[in-house]
Write an enzyme that holds these catalytic residues in place. Structure first.
Site, PDB file in Angstrom:
ATOM      1  N   GLY A 156      -7.104  56.439   7.604  1.00  0.00           N
ATOM      2  CA  GLY A 156      -8.196  55.483   7.429  1.00  0.00           C
ATOM      3  C   GLY A 156      -9.107  55.974   6.311  1.00  0.00           C
ATOM      4  O   GLY A 156      -8.695  56.729   5.431  1.00  0.00           O
ATOM      5  N   ARG A 157     -10.359  55.561   6.403  1.00  0.00           N
ATOM      6  CA  ARG A 157     -11.302  55.898   5.324  1.00  0.00           C
ATOM      7  C   ARG A 157     -11.461  57.406   5.173  1.00  0.00           C
ATOM      8  O   ARG A 157     -11.473  57.935   4.064  1.00  0.00           O
ATOM      9  CB  ARG A 157     -12.677  55.305   5.633  1.00  0.00           C
ATOM     10  CG  ARG A 157     -12.715  53.806   5.839  1.00  0.00           C
ATOM     11  CD  ARG A 157     -14.115  53.440   6.335  1.00  0.00           C
ATOM     12  NE  ARG A 157     -14.261  52.066   6.712  1.00  0.00           N
ATOM     13  CZ  ARG A 157     -13.928  51.575   7.907  1.00  0.00           C
ATOM     14  NH1 ARG A 157     -13.388  52.354   8.832  1.00  0.00           N
ATOM     15  NH2 ARG A 157     -14.128  50.305   8.189  1.00  0.00           N
ATOM     16  N   ILE A 158     -11.607  58.108   6.311  1.00  0.00           N
ATOM     17  CA  ILE A 158     -11.863  59.560   6.222  1.00  0.00           C
ATOM     18  C   ILE A 158     -10.596  60.274   5.745  1.00  0.00           C
ATOM     19  O   ILE A 158     -10.657  61.176   4.901  1.00  0.00           O
ATOM     20  CB  ILE A 158     -12.355  60.104   7.580  1.00  0.00           C
ATOM     21  CG1 ILE A 158     -13.690  59.438   7.954  1.00  0.00           C
ATOM     22  CG2 ILE A 158     -12.513  61.624   7.536  1.00  0.00           C
ATOM     23  CD1 ILE A 158     -14.180  59.730   9.373  1.00  0.00           C
ATOM     24  N   ARG A 179       0.136  54.406  11.313  1.00  0.00           N
ATOM     25  CA  ARG A 179       0.929  53.264  11.775  1.00  0.00           C
ATOM     26  C   ARG A 179       1.237  52.320  10.623  1.00  0.00           C
ATOM     27  O   ARG A 179       2.337  51.842  10.460  1.00  0.00           O
ATOM     28  CB  ARG A 179       0.178  52.516  12.878  1.00  0.00           C
ATOM     29  CG  ARG A 179       0.499  53.026  14.262  1.00  0.00           C
ATOM     30  CD  ARG A 179      -0.302  52.289  15.280  1.00  0.00           C
ATOM     31  NE  ARG A 179      -1.702  52.202  14.828  1.00  0.00           N
ATOM     32  CZ  ARG A 179      -2.686  51.695  15.528  1.00  0.00           C
ATOM     33  NH1 ARG A 179      -2.438  51.198  16.715  1.00  0.00           N
ATOM     34  NH2 ARG A 179      -3.919  51.656  15.082  1.00  0.00           N
ATOM     35  N   ILE A 238     -10.570  66.982  13.400  1.00  0.00           N
ATOM     36  CA  ILE A 238     -11.932  66.427  13.346  1.00  0.00           C
ATOM     37  C   ILE A 238     -11.938  65.015  13.954  1.00  0.00           C
ATOM     38  O   ILE A 238     -12.860  64.246  13.712  1.00  0.00           O
ATOM     39  CB  ILE A 238     -12.509  66.398  11.904  1.00  0.00           C
ATOM     40  CG1 ILE A 238     -11.580  65.629  10.949  1.00  0.00           C
ATOM     41  CG2 ILE A 238     -12.784  67.800  11.404  1.00  0.00           C
ATOM     42  CD1 ILE A 238     -12.230  65.303   9.616  1.00  0.00           C
ATOM     43  N   ALA A 239     -10.895  64.690  14.735  1.00  0.00           N
ATOM     44  CA  ALA A 239     -10.787  63.342  15.312  1.00  0.00           C
ATOM     45  C   ALA A 239     -11.491  63.309  16.667  1.00  0.00           C
ATOM     46  O   ALA A 239     -12.720  63.098  16.742  1.00  0.00           O
ATOM     47  CB  ALA A 239      -9.317  62.957  15.423  1.00  0.00           C
ATOM     48  N   ARG A 240     -10.756  63.544  17.721  1.00  0.00           N
ATOM     49  CA  ARG A 240     -11.291  63.696  19.066  1.00  0.00           C
ATOM     50  C   ARG A 240     -10.450  64.769  19.748  1.00  0.00           C
ATOM     51  O   ARG A 240      -9.236  64.875  19.490  1.00  0.00           O
ATOM     52  CB  ARG A 240     -11.215  62.395  19.869  1.00  0.00           C
ATOM     53  CG  ARG A 240     -12.243  61.337  19.473  1.00  0.00           C
ATOM     54  CD  ARG A 240     -13.667  61.749  19.870  1.00  0.00           C
ATOM     55  NE  ARG A 240     -14.669  60.730  19.569  1.00  0.00           N
ATOM     56  CZ  ARG A 240     -15.398  60.687  18.449  1.00  0.00           C
ATOM     57  NH1 ARG A 240     -15.236  61.587  17.505  1.00  0.00           N
ATOM     58  NH2 ARG A 240     -16.302  59.734  18.283  1.00  0.00           N
ATOM     59  N   GLU A 269     -15.345  68.699  25.783  1.00  0.00           N
ATOM     60  CA  GLU A 269     -16.595  69.157  25.167  1.00  0.00           C
ATOM     61  C   GLU A 269     -17.814  68.634  25.930  1.00  0.00           C
ATOM     62  O   GLU A 269     -17.754  67.530  26.473  1.00  0.00           O
ATOM     63  CB  GLU A 269     -16.647  68.762  23.678  1.00  0.00           C
ATOM     64  CG  GLU A 269     -16.693  67.268  23.412  1.00  0.00           C
ATOM     65  CD  GLU A 269     -16.618  66.956  21.908  1.00  0.00           C
ATOM     66  OE1 GLU A 269     -15.706  67.458  21.228  1.00  0.00           O
ATOM     67  OE2 GLU A 269     -17.483  66.181  21.446  1.00  0.00           O
ATOM     68  N   HIS A 287     -18.611  69.877  17.151  1.00  0.00           N
ATOM     69  CA  HIS A 287     -18.588  68.443  16.849  1.00  0.00           C
ATOM     70  C   HIS A 287     -19.700  68.077  15.849  1.00  0.00           C
ATOM     71  O   HIS A 287     -20.585  67.263  16.155  1.00  0.00           O
ATOM     72  CB  HIS A 287     -18.723  67.614  18.140  1.00  0.00           C
ATOM     73  CG  HIS A 287     -18.223  66.202  17.993  1.00  0.00           C
ATOM     74  ND1 HIS A 287     -17.683  65.482  19.024  1.00  0.00           N
ATOM     75  CD2 HIS A 287     -18.185  65.378  16.920  1.00  0.00           C
ATOM     76  CE1 HIS A 287     -17.334  64.275  18.603  1.00  0.00           C
ATOM     77  NE2 HIS A 287     -17.628  64.194  17.330  1.00  0.00           N
ATOM     78  N   ILE A 288     -19.606  68.691  14.663  1.00  0.00           N
ATOM     79  CA  ILE A 288     -20.671  68.496  13.670  1.00  0.00           C
ATOM     80  C   ILE A 288     -20.148  67.956  12.341  1.00  0.00           C
ATOM     81  O   ILE A 288     -20.841  68.041  11.321  1.00  0.00           O
ATOM     82  CB  ILE A 288     -21.440  69.822  13.411  1.00  0.00           C
ATOM     83  CG1 ILE A 288     -20.472  70.954  13.029  1.00  0.00           C
ATOM     84  CG2 ILE A 288     -22.297  70.214  14.611  1.00  0.00           C
ATOM     85  CD1 ILE A 288     -21.165  72.213  12.508  1.00  0.00           C
TER      86      ILE A 288
END
Ligand code: DGY
Length: 338
Positions: A156-158, A179, A238-240, A269, A287-288
């Site tokens: 995606g964008r990131i 996908r 850096i997703a989840r 977390e 998570h920063i």
């Protein structure tokens, strides 16, 4: 005329609350400790809107208990904490905060990947402990970033912003799995090549995870996937947290089947899997990834813009379901805290 009532369910920038006060009667929960589900239900009763983050669980039960609710506006891009289908079914507008955090989050993902590859945290701890006695040829020798193969899961964008840094700044070959493939004109400037997930795992020197967390992506990286990766590779998330099986990751890192990892997100977390804490070859951050001051301010302002629009007859800037159809179909299931 009575103003709509909204809850700000987080400690945020006071000037953003002041903006909201120009339009609404605001109940500001000005604390860092998240509201419990029961506290959230009580404070949301009788309110038309909520300014929330990725922590508050917006479930069908909560919506049923708060029938006045018309808008849920998140300051985060991730919205796996919101039952979007239940909101849409009840006519509750939902927005997230994409775009404003793309570059900052990509910077951080890149930094975390570099810290893992070049063993920055590990060597700093060594130095602070007073263990540094002499220079050595192999002292904290790690993996190169420049010229290596960057693998991106989720484009995606990131993901695209990370690809740009890798290709243009560090001369990396960029491969990705998503996908849907990017259009050729999007791939070309990045030199990015779509590959199967297995090829991605096998070829990447540095794999970075930036895909949304859904029931389908739960533990998408587990023991079989880690077994396909190079022993010299790094993994950055850096997703989840829930996209990685942390026990399997800790096992692979501990056995030297993977060189290093950089993790900004964790399945439970803010609790951290103790097996990860016991390892030197993993860089852990709380998570920063989007936490630069200007970006956090922009995220809050975007959520405020959306809330003001949603409750004053305007159009949300980044609505997920404003037009009656959900922007992204993401079936909801209770998936922990991530
Ligand atoms: C986001 O915006 O989703 C970040 O991960 C912060 O939660």
């Amino acid at each position: 005329m009575t103003q709509p009532k909204v809850l700000v369910a987080r400690r945020i920038f006071p000037e953003v609350v002041a903006r909201l006060r120009e339009h609404f009667e605001v109940d500001w929960y000005d604390e860092n400790e998240p509201l419990s589900p029961e506290q959230l239900r009580r404070r949301l009763a009788g309110k038309q809107g909520v300014f929330a983050s990725g922590t508050e669980q917006i479930t069908a039960e909560l919506l049923d208990a708060c029938p006045d609710l018309r808008a849920v506006c998140l300051m985060t891009v991730g919205y796996n904490n919101v039952d979007l289908a239940a909101c849409s079914a009840r006519g509750v507008k939902v927005s997230n905060a994409p775009d404003v955090l793309t570059e900052t989050t990509a910077d951080f993902g890149f930094a975390l990947m570099m810290a893992a590859a070049r063993r920055i945290s590990e060597s700093e701890h060594f130095l602070r402990r007073g263990d540094w006695q002499q220079w050595r040829v192999d002292l904290f020798a790690g993996a190169d970033i420049h010229g290596s193969t960057l693998g991106i899961l989720g484009m995606g964008r990131i993901g695209q912003a990370i690809a740009k840094r890798g290709a243009l700044g560090f001369g990396m070959q960029v491969i990705y799995h998503n996908r849907s493939r990017l259009a050729p004109e999007q791939e070309a400037p990045l030199g990015a090549r779509w590959v199967s997930k297995d090829e991605l795992l096998a070829q990447a020197d540095h794999l970075i995870l930036v895909l949304p967390y859904t029931p389908e992506s739960h533990h998408i990286i587990a023991a079989p996937e880690l077994a396909l990766m190079k022993r010299t590779a790094t993994l950055t998330n850096i997703a989840r947290g829930g996209v990685v099986d942390e026990d399997a990751l800790a096992q692979a890192l501990g056995e030297g089947r993977l060189a290093a990892a950089g993790l900004d997100v964790f399945e439970g977390e803010p609790q951290i899997n103790p097996r990860l804490l016991a390892l030197n070859n993993v860089v852990l951050t709380p998570h920063i990834a989007s936490a630069s001051v200007p970006t956090r301010r922009a995220m809050c302002n975007l959520a405020a813009d959306n809330l003001i629009a949603a409750l004053t007859g305007g159009e949300m800037v980044t609505g997920l379901n404003g037009g009656g159809t959900d922007r992204q179909c993401m079936p909801f299931r209770a998936l922990g805290n991530s």
